[in-house]
Every structure is written in C-alpha cells, then in structure tokens.
Design a protein around this motif. Structure first.
Motif, short mmCIF file in Angstrom:
data_model
loop_
_atom_site.label_atom_id
_atom_site.label_comp_id
_atom_site.label_asym_id
_atom_site.label_seq_id
_atom_site.Cartn_x
_atom_site.Cartn_y
_atom_site.Cartn_z
N UNK A 113 -44.52 7.42 7.37
CA UNK A 113 -45.23 7.09 6.15
C UNK A 113 -44.26 6.48 5.36
N UNK A 114 -43.03 6.79 5.35
CA UNK A 114 -41.99 6.19 4.55
C UNK A 114 -42.02 4.58 4.10
N UNK A 115 -42.19 3.83 5.36
CA UNK A 115 -42.08 2.29 5.13
C UNK A 115 -43.40 1.94 4.44
N UNK A 116 -44.72 2.18 5.04
CA UNK A 116 -45.79 1.87 4.00
C UNK A 116 -45.70 2.03 2.78
N UNK A 117 -45.49 3.50 2.51
CA UNK A 117 -45.23 3.87 1.03
C UNK A 117 -44.47 3.24 0.11
N UNK A 129 -33.36 8.65 8.40
CA UNK A 129 -33.30 7.37 9.23
C UNK A 129 -34.18 6.31 8.80
N UNK A 130 -35.50 6.83 8.44
CA UNK A 130 -36.60 6.03 8.04
C UNK A 130 -36.19 5.21 6.82
N UNK A 131 -35.58 5.91 5.79
CA UNK A 131 -34.76 5.26 4.57
C UNK A 131 -33.83 4.40 4.81
N UNK A 132 -32.93 4.44 5.91
CA UNK A 132 -31.91 3.68 6.35
C UNK A 132 -32.33 2.39 7.01
N UNK A 162 -27.73 10.50 6.52
CA UNK A 162 -27.78 9.00 6.34
C UNK A 162 -26.56 8.28 6.85
N UNK A 163 -26.97 7.01 7.35
CA UNK A 163 -26.09 6.05 7.35
C UNK A 163 -25.48 5.49 6.30
N UNK A 164 -26.53 5.12 5.17
CA UNK A 164 -26.17 4.46 4.07
C UNK A 164 -25.44 5.59 3.08
N UNK A 165 -24.51 5.34 2.35
CA UNK A 165 -23.99 6.29 1.13
C UNK A 165 -24.97 6.70 0.42
N UNK A 166 -24.82 7.88 0.10
CA UNK A 166 -25.95 8.58 -0.87
C UNK A 166 -25.70 7.90 -2.38
N UNK A 167 -26.56 7.49 -3.09
CA UNK A 167 -26.20 6.57 -4.30
C UNK A 167 -26.28 7.67 -5.56
#
Length: 254
Positions: free
Chosen positions: A71-75, A107-110, A138-143
C-alpha cells in the motif's frame, strides 16, 4: 534535515488561501497528512503561490491503514498527486500502529526514495525503542521524528535521542491546544518580554536542539506572530521555569 524553525501545521485548514498567505509571509515548511483530508487544499495553496517550489518542504504522513508493504507506494503517489508535486520532500509513518511492520513498511519507503518519489523519510508519534527499530530497518537516514511537544507535554529523552542519532524533532501542537495562555510561568515570561504566551511557547520549543515547530494558524495575524516568535530570546532562567511546569496534558494519546 534542514527545516526552518517554524513551519505550518495544516490539520483543520480547508482553505487554500491560508496556505498561499503563509507562503507569501515566508513559511517554507508545510505539514499535512492523509488522515487530515486536506492534501489537495495544501496543494492548491502551493500551486497558487509564487514561492520557489524547491525552497518549500512539503511533508505528509501515511495513516495506519496505508502502511502495508503493497500500500505504501500507491498511497504515496496519490498524496503526491493531491499535493501537486513530483516528489514528496518528507514522508512520515504517522503512527506505528495498524498495518505497520518495520521489516515491511520501511523497506517500502526506502524503495520510494530509490525511485525518486520521496526525498526523505520520517516517523511520527514513536517511542525511543520504535525509533531505534526504524533506524535499523531503514537504508536511508531517518530525517525527522514528529511528536507532540509543548510546555504541558515535553519529553527531554526524545530530544537527547535525536541529538545522538542526528535527526530533527518536529514539534506539533506547540501551543498546547490553546492552553499556553493558562500556564503561569509562560504567562509571566510573556509579560516580561511584552509578548504573547503563544510566542513564548514557540520560542521555548524552537530554542531546544534539534527542535522545529509547526503551529497551526490560518489568519494572517497569527501566521505572522508565529513566524516572528523565533526572534524572542528567553533567558536560561525563563527556560528553566517553563521546563519545570508539571507535565500533565498529552493532547493526542494513542
């Protein structure tokens, strides 16, 4: 993540003119969420503004129903379309509840970052152990971590954790739902500075590293006042007096 000391919380704002006015006054951080139901309003205000899009941070949040990996990407795409942007500057997990699973959601957010759909990822209303798990997943840093913060609800341990791990704390409801004018130490400090209790509350919050605040306002008068509050310098004694207020009022508990 660099964010201005004061941004605009938009929960309850249903008029694009308020967004356009905020941008004309110098606001460069707009915060909304799926659950607010006003992403299109924020987008319309942004589209009507002369502000440089690259200078404005547009943030939204995935609600608990939107956190399944599929759901993450389409939302997120729908949010971007409603906001009228190609890339979401900052996308939060609104609460670690419902369909949230760190091993699946994050990971879906990454992947959204990898695809250029999202620039930065944040979390909201998390406890320290939940933030630690998010950082690990997360692979990306938490902002950023967005959390309720005002003179009646303040958790120094969250700020210390943010300093240790290098992310921004975004303070929502910094005016305690309008109750700052009832808090004696805040009122006394305001009298000393010939300022409003609201200005003192914002100045108190934004003086704390690494905190930025997103008070909600829609009238030009309040928008101007909130933006100017960061120019108010409190003494260490004044800050300590507000720090010592008995913590009693979490406005948005689970």
């Amino acid at each position: 993540m660099h964010l201005p000391p004061v941004g605009l919380g938009t929960m309850g704002i249903d008029d694009p003119d308020a967004i356009e006015t905020a941008l004309s006054l110098g606001y460069r951080h707009l915060d909304t969420a799926r659950i607010y139901g006003n992403e299109a309003v924020v987008g319309d205000g942004l589209a009507a503004s002369d502000a440089d899009r690259d200078a404005v941070t547009v943030a939204t949040k995935l609600w608990v129903d939107d956190l399944g990996a599929e759901d993450v990407a389409p939302t997120a795409r729908e949010s971007a379309d409603l906001l009228g942007v190609e890339t979401l500057d900052l996308l939060y997990v609104h609460r670690p509840r419902g369909a949230y699973d760190p091993a699946e959601t994050l990971p879906a957010l990454d992947r959204l970052i990898d695809d250029g759909r999202v620039d930065r990822v944040g979390v909201s209303n998390f406890e320290i152990d939940e933030i630690d798990r998010a950082i690990d997943a997360l692979d990306a840093p938490l902002a950023a971590h967005q959390t309720e913060l005002h003179p009646l609800f303040y958790r120094p341990e969250l700020l210390e954790h943010a300093r240790e791990h290098g992310y921004t704390v975004v303070a929502y409801s910094p005016l305690a739902g309008g109750r700052v004018s009832e808090i004696d130490p805040v009122v006394e400090v305001a009298k000393t500075h010939d300022a409003t209790p609201e200005a003192v509350a914002i100045a108190w919050a934004t003086a704390k590293e690494p905190v930025v605040a997103i008070p909600k306002a829609s009238s030009e008068r309040h928008l101007r006042a909130n933006l100017a509050a960061v120019d108010l310098d409190l003494t260490p004694e004044e800050t300590a007096a507000i720090d010592a207020v008995e913590r009693e009022a979490e406005l948005f508990p689970e």
